[in-house]
Design a protein around this motif. Sequence first.
Motif, short mmCIF file in Angstrom:
data_model
loop_
_atom_site.label_atom_id
_atom_site.label_comp_id
_atom_site.label_asym_id
_atom_site.label_seq_id
_atom_site.Cartn_x
_atom_site.Cartn_y
_atom_site.Cartn_z
N UNK A 28 3.57 -16.42 1.94
CA UNK A 28 4.15 -15.09 1.79
C UNK A 28 3.76 -14.23 2.98
N UNK A 29 4.69 -13.37 3.43
CA UNK A 29 4.47 -12.59 4.63
C UNK A 29 4.82 -11.13 4.40
N UNK A 30 3.90 -10.26 4.79
CA UNK A 30 4.16 -8.82 4.78
C UNK A 30 3.70 -8.27 6.12
N UNK A 31 4.18 -8.88 7.17
CA UNK A 31 3.76 -8.53 8.52
C UNK A 31 4.70 -7.51 9.13
N UNK A 51 9.16 -14.69 2.09
CA UNK A 51 8.42 -15.86 1.66
C UNK A 51 9.04 -17.13 2.19
N UNK A 52 8.24 -18.21 2.18
CA UNK A 52 8.71 -19.52 2.63
C UNK A 52 8.09 -20.59 1.75
N UNK A 53 8.88 -21.59 1.41
CA UNK A 53 8.37 -22.71 0.63
C UNK A 53 9.13 -23.97 1.00
N UNK A 54 8.57 -25.15 0.74
CA UNK A 54 9.26 -26.40 1.05
C UNK A 54 10.31 -26.72 0.00
N UNK A 110 5.74 -15.81 -3.59
CA UNK A 110 5.78 -15.56 -2.15
C UNK A 110 6.60 -14.32 -1.81
N UNK A 111 7.68 -14.08 -2.56
CA UNK A 111 8.45 -12.86 -2.34
C UNK A 111 7.62 -11.64 -2.70
N UNK A 112 6.82 -11.76 -3.76
CA UNK A 112 5.96 -10.63 -4.15
C UNK A 112 4.98 -10.28 -3.05
N UNK A 114 4.54 -6.69 -0.76
CA UNK A 114 3.29 -5.96 -0.59
C UNK A 114 2.18 -6.27 -1.57
N UNK A 115 2.37 -7.21 -2.50
CA UNK A 115 1.32 -7.52 -3.47
C UNK A 115 0.32 -8.53 -2.90
N UNK A 116 -0.92 -8.41 -3.36
CA UNK A 116 -1.97 -9.36 -2.99
C UNK A 116 -2.40 -10.13 -4.23
N UNK A 117 -3.17 -11.19 -4.05
CA UNK A 117 -3.65 -11.99 -5.18
C UNK A 117 -4.47 -11.12 -6.13
N UNK A 118 -4.38 -11.42 -7.40
CA UNK A 118 -5.01 -10.61 -8.44
C UNK A 118 -6.00 -11.48 -9.22
#
Length: 248
Positions: free
Chosen positions: A142-145, A151-154, A172-174, A178-182
């Motif tokens: 997941x990218x918020x750069x 997001x990207x997945x195989x 990954x879209x989350x 802008x969301x981080x792991x919880x």
Amino acid sequence: MKTTLYFTLTLFTWTMLAFVPNSLSEEVERPIVRVIYFTPNDVKPQPDINEQIDTQVKRVQTLFADLMEAHGFERKTLIFEEAAGKVVVHHRQGTRNDKYYQKDPNSVWYEFPIASDPLKDYYLVFLDIDTESPDNTLCGYGYNATAYKGGMLPTSGVCGEGDLGINVIAHELAHGFGLAHDDRSDSDAQRIYLYSIDRMITAYCAAAWFDNHPAFNDGIIQRNNNTKVRMLEPELASPQIQYAYDLR
């Protein structure tokens, strides 16, 4: 005495302005999620990939809407680029081979045009490589750069299949939104697990975040920016202010 009072009031006013946020309301076009199907130059596209992606993406939309509703918010979801009721899947072939992208999945982002404005489009990239990651432990990215969001997945392996694939896409879209792991406990995070077991997107605060996010809303948004205050150069300051400063 009068000069001292004037200076005190001026200083107080400038001090207060430094802490007042500057709110700006503006009409913006709602961001959409654009889908990319990316293949290395030595991999042939899967013949039914468009249909697979369309099915997965629509289940992701339902997942977000159900979670919003379950947490007591208006039923909302993100939107994908569509044509004739189907998700538009942009096919891109890379300049490198499968082995290269396994080692450096991030390089995929530099091979197609992407938006840099966070109020513009997001991207969901399905990368057709043999394994989930070089060490076979990661399902997606997941990218918020500044340069890219999404997001990207195989598309191959367990990470792109069934319910797990749906959760990976949403997760990954989350991150892109802008969301981080919880890592909080379920009770503290007020999670509702419907048909997703993802600890991040099932929390109450995640639903509250999406409820205000531009990707889940149409129309006017509000940006809050802290006011920037700077001292004028001596030659630009008014004689009165310069005079009060000089007599202090």
